[in-house]
Design a protein around this motif. Structure first.
Motif, PDB file in Angstrom:
ATOM      1  N   LEU A  48      41.813 -89.332  45.347  1.00  0.00           N
ATOM      2  CA  LEU A  48      42.051 -88.191  44.457  1.00  0.00           C
ATOM      3  C   LEU A  48      42.311 -89.236  42.990  1.00  0.00           C
ATOM      4  CD1 LEU A  48      45.155 -86.389  46.360  1.00  0.00           C
ATOM      5  CD2 LEU A  48      43.301 -85.701  45.645  1.00  0.00           C
ATOM      6  N   PHE A  49      43.025 -90.431  43.936  1.00  0.00           N
ATOM      7  CA  PHE A  49      43.179 -90.613  42.318  1.00  0.00           C
ATOM      8  C   PHE A  49      41.447 -91.794  41.188  1.00  0.00           C
ATOM      9  CE2 PHE A  49      42.943 -95.454  40.295  1.00  0.00           C
ATOM     10  CZ  PHE A  49      44.131 -95.443  39.397  1.00  0.00           C
ATOM     11  N   ASP A  50      40.694 -91.850  42.369  1.00  0.00           N
ATOM     12  CA  ASP A  50      39.964 -91.719  41.820  1.00  0.00           C
ATOM     13  C   ASP A  50      38.746 -90.861  40.644  1.00  0.00           C
ATOM     14  OD1 ASP A  50      39.626 -95.096  42.817  1.00  0.00           O
ATOM     15  OD2 ASP A  50      38.728 -93.937  44.690  1.00  0.00           O
ATOM     16  N   ASN A  51      38.753 -89.572  41.328  1.00  0.00           N
ATOM     17  CA  ASN A  51      38.292 -88.360  40.353  1.00  0.00           C
ATOM     18  C   ASN A  51      39.195 -87.730  39.882  1.00  0.00           C
ATOM     19  OD1 ASN A  51      35.964 -88.594  42.489  1.00  0.00           O
ATOM     20  ND2 ASN A  51      37.336 -87.972  44.194  1.00  0.00           N
ATOM     21  N   LEU A 102      47.631 -85.379  42.641  1.00  0.00           N
ATOM     22  CA  LEU A 102      48.367 -86.051  43.050  1.00  0.00           C
ATOM     23  C   LEU A 102      50.143 -86.442  42.314  1.00  0.00           C
ATOM     24  CD1 LEU A 102      45.811 -88.742  40.891  1.00  0.00           C
ATOM     25  CD2 LEU A 102      46.992 -89.440  43.362  1.00  0.00           C
ATOM     26  N   ALA A 103      49.918 -85.106  41.391  1.00  0.00           N
ATOM     27  CA  ALA A 103      51.433 -84.844  41.093  1.00  0.00           C
ATOM     28  C   ALA A 103      51.949 -84.428  42.456  1.00  0.00           C
ATOM     29  CB  ALA A 103      51.253 -83.850  40.044  1.00  0.00           C
ATOM     30  N   ALA A 104      51.061 -83.822  43.248  1.00  0.00           N
ATOM     31  CA  ALA A 104      51.894 -82.925  44.041  1.00  0.00           C
ATOM     32  C   ALA A 104      52.497 -84.005  45.413  1.00  0.00           C
ATOM     33  CB  ALA A 104      51.371 -81.844  45.020  1.00  0.00           C
ATOM     34  N   VAL A 105      51.465 -84.313  45.802  1.00  0.00           N
ATOM     35  CA  VAL A 105      51.057 -85.882  46.706  1.00  0.00           C
ATOM     36  C   VAL A 105      52.300 -86.852  46.541  1.00  0.00           C
ATOM     37  CG1 VAL A 105      49.799 -84.545  47.551  1.00  0.00           C
ATOM     38  CG2 VAL A 105      49.688 -86.584  46.671  1.00  0.00           C
ATOM     39  N   LEU A 106      52.664 -87.292  45.475  1.00  0.00           N
ATOM     40  CA  LEU A 106      53.127 -88.527  45.711  1.00  0.00           C
ATOM     41  C   LEU A 106      54.283 -88.367  45.513  1.00  0.00           C
ATOM     42  CD1 LEU A 106      51.766 -90.660  41.766  1.00  0.00           C
ATOM     43  CD2 LEU A 106      51.988 -91.211  43.811  1.00  0.00           C
ATOM     44  N   PRO A 107      55.440 -87.651  45.248  1.00  0.00           N
ATOM     45  CA  PRO A 107      56.896 -87.812  45.234  1.00  0.00           C
ATOM     46  C   PRO A 107      57.700 -88.268  47.173  1.00  0.00           C
ATOM     47  CG  PRO A 107      55.751 -86.112  43.692  1.00  0.00           C
ATOM     48  CD  PRO A 107      55.249 -86.104  44.145  1.00  0.00           C
ATOM     49  N   TRP A 157      53.767 -84.131  36.256  1.00  0.00           N
ATOM     50  CA  TRP A 157      54.741 -85.220  36.385  1.00  0.00           C
ATOM     51  C   TRP A 157      56.355 -85.359  36.530  1.00  0.00           C
ATOM     52  CZ3 TRP A 157      50.854 -87.443  38.794  1.00  0.00           C
ATOM     53  CH2 TRP A 157      49.690 -87.514  38.129  1.00  0.00           C
ATOM     54  N   GLN A 158      56.657 -83.831  36.223  1.00  0.00           N
ATOM     55  CA  GLN A 158      57.981 -83.772  36.205  1.00  0.00           C
ATOM     56  C   GLN A 158      58.787 -84.922  37.507  1.00  0.00           C
ATOM     57  OE1 GLN A 158      60.520 -80.346  35.194  1.00  0.00           O
ATOM     58  NE2 GLN A 158      62.011 -81.518  36.472  1.00  0.00           N
TER      59      GLN A 158
END
Length: 389
Positions: A118-121, A127-132, A81-82
Motif C-alpha cells: 500500500l505504501f509503494d502504491n 494505509l490510514a485505516a490499517v496503520l492505527p 490521518w487523524q
C-alpha cells in the motif's frame, strides 16, 4: 514567523543598499510580494521564494526563515490521518480486546508485510485505516516486537512527512531511532528526519544532522557492503539537499560528488534501509536535476531530464518528484501546456499522492496565472488539487 522574516528581509535589503524594486528585479520575486513580506502581511512563504531573495542578498536562506514554518497540509489531509496522528501521540493506548487473542510478533509481521505494498502504491486511504491498529498491536508486543515496531514507525514517519503532518512525523521518527538496535537502520531513519527538517525550513539543523551521521557511517568504498554504500550515499544526498536550499552551493556540490562516488561503486540502484528509498546512479542524477530546479535553472533541468525518460523510472515518490521538477521547469519557461501535461500524467499515475503535494499546487498556480483562459481539464485539476477560490 512572517513578521520575523519581513523584519530580517528589510534589514538586510537596506544594508545591501537595495530598494524593494531593485530586489524584485534581481530576484524575480514580485514587488508586491516583497512589500507584503516586509509588512508582515504574507503567510508562510515558500522556501524557493526565500532562497531567491537570499541569493541576491548573499546570505544563507536560513537567515530569512523564522523559528517555525507552519504545516501546509490541507483539511482533507488532516482529516485523513487523524487516527494515525492520535495513535502516534498516545503510544501504548490499546483498545479493549474482549474476546480477541493478544497480538503476536509473527502476526504483526505478517500484517505489516501485507500492508507494505500500500505504501509503494501511495494508497493513502487504506494505509490510514490499517496503520492505527497495526501500531497499537506493535506497541503491545513489548521488547519482543522491537524490530517490527521500528519498521512500522519508519513507515508512519515517512507518510507523515509526505503529507506534512510534521508533529506526528517527529514523534514517529524519534521513536524509530530510539527503538532501532542497528546503526544503518537508524541512519535510514535519520534520512527521513533530514527530509522532515528540510520541509520545515530548518536547513541548518538538517545539514548538521546529515553531516554528523555521514561522518559516523562513512564506509571504506573498497570494502563497504551495498547497504552501507546506499545508506551513506543517501545521507550525502541530504547534505546536498539542505545546503543547496541554504545557498551553500559549494557544500552541495561536494556532497553530490561524494554521493556520485558511492553510486559508481554500487553500479546500480540498491534499496536503502527502512523506508529511506533506493540509492544509486539514477538517484544521484535525479537529485542533481532537482538541485538545478532549486537554483532556478529550468533549461538545465529539462536537459538533464532527457537523459532519464520518465518511462524508464519505476513508480515511486522519487519518480513523482522528478515529474514535478519537470513540470516546474516548463512552467518557469512559460511552457504552460507542457507543464500541465506532466501534472495530468501524475493525476492518472498517482491519484492519491498528488493532492497532498504543496509543490504540485504551487506549480499549477503558476500555470493558472500564466493562462488567459482555462480548459475544462484545467478546471478539473484545480478542483482535484483543492486549490482555494
Amino acid at each position: 514567523m512572517a513578521n520575523a522574516t519581513g523584519r530580517k528581509l528589510k534589514e538586510v535589503r537596506k544594508r545591501r543598499g537595495l530598494s524593494q524594486r531593485d530586489l524584485a528585479k534581481a530576484s524575480g520575486v514580485s514587488l508586491s510580494l516583497i512589500r507584503k513580506l516586509e509588512q508582515g502581511d504574507y503567510g508562510t512563504p515558500m522556501l524557493e521564494t526565500l532562497r531567491k531573495l537570499a541569493s541576491v542578498l548573499d546570505i544563507p536562506t536560513m537567515c530569512l526563515v523564522g523559528e517555525d514554518r507552519e504545516d501546509r497540509a490541507t483539511p482533507m489531509t488532516t482529516d485523513l490521518w487523524q487516527n494515525v496522528r492520535e495513535t502516534l501521540e498516545h503510544p501504548g493506548e490499546v483498545d479493549g480486546r474482549l474476546g480477541e487473542d493478544e497480538p503476536t510478533v509473527a502476526g504483526v509481521q505478517r500484517a505489516f508485510k501485507e500492508a507494505a505494498p500500500l505504501f509503494d502504491n501511495d494508497q493513502y486511504a487504506e494505509l490510514a485505516a490499517v496503520l492505527p491498529p497495526l501500531l497499537r498491536d506493535a506497541d503491545a508486543l513489548g521488547t519482543d516486537g522491537r524490530s517490527v515496531r521500528t519498521r512500522l514507525l519508519q513507515l508512519a514517519g515517512n507518510l507523515m512527512v509526505q503529507t506534512r503532518q510534521y508533529g506526528a512525523a517527529d514523534i514517529a521518527l524519534a521513536r524509530a531511532i530510539e527503538e532501532s538496535d542497528d546503526q544503518l537502520e537508524a541512519a535510514a531513519t535519520v534520512c527521513t528526519q533530514c527530509w522532515l527538517l528540510v520541509r520545515q525550513g530548518k536547513l541548518d539543523t538538517a545539514l548538521e544532522l546529515a553531516v554528523q551521521w555521514a561522518d559516523d557511517t562513512e564506509p571504506r568504498l573498497s570494502r563497504a557492503t551495498r547497504s552501507e554504500l546506499s545508506t551513506w550515499g543517501l545521507l550525502c544526498i541530504w547534505i546536498s539537499a539542505a545546503a543547496v536550499r541554504n545557498n551553500d552551493k559549494e557544500t552541495a556540490a561536494d556532497a553530490l560528488r561524494l554521493a556520485q562516488a558511492a553510486a559508481v561503486t554500487l553500479g546500480r540502484e540498491h534499496p536503502g534501509a527502512g523506508f529511506s528509498g533506493s540509492f544509486g546512479p539514477r538517484t544521484v542524477h535525479l537529485k542533481r536535476t532537482e538541485s538545478y530546479g532549486i537554483l532556478d535553472q529550468p533549461d538545465v533541468v529539462l536537459r538533464l531530464a532527457e537523459r532519464t525518460p520518465v518511462t524508464a523510472l519505476r513508480p515511486s515518490s522519487d519518480r513523482n518528484r522528478h515529474m514535478l521538477d519537470i513540470a516546474h521547469a516548463h512552467a518557469k519557461k512559460g511552457q504552460f501546456t507542457d507543464s500541465f501535461e506532466r501534472l495530468e500524467q501524475l493525476r492518472y499515475a498517482s491519484p492519491e499522492w498528488l493532492p497532498h503535494q504543496q509543490y504540485a499546487r504551487d506549480i499549477f498556480t503558476v500555470v493558472l496565472n500564466g493562462r488567459r483562459t482555462l480548459t475544462p481539464e484545467m478546471r478539473t485539476m484545480a478542483d482535484f488539487l483543492k486549490l482555494p477560490f
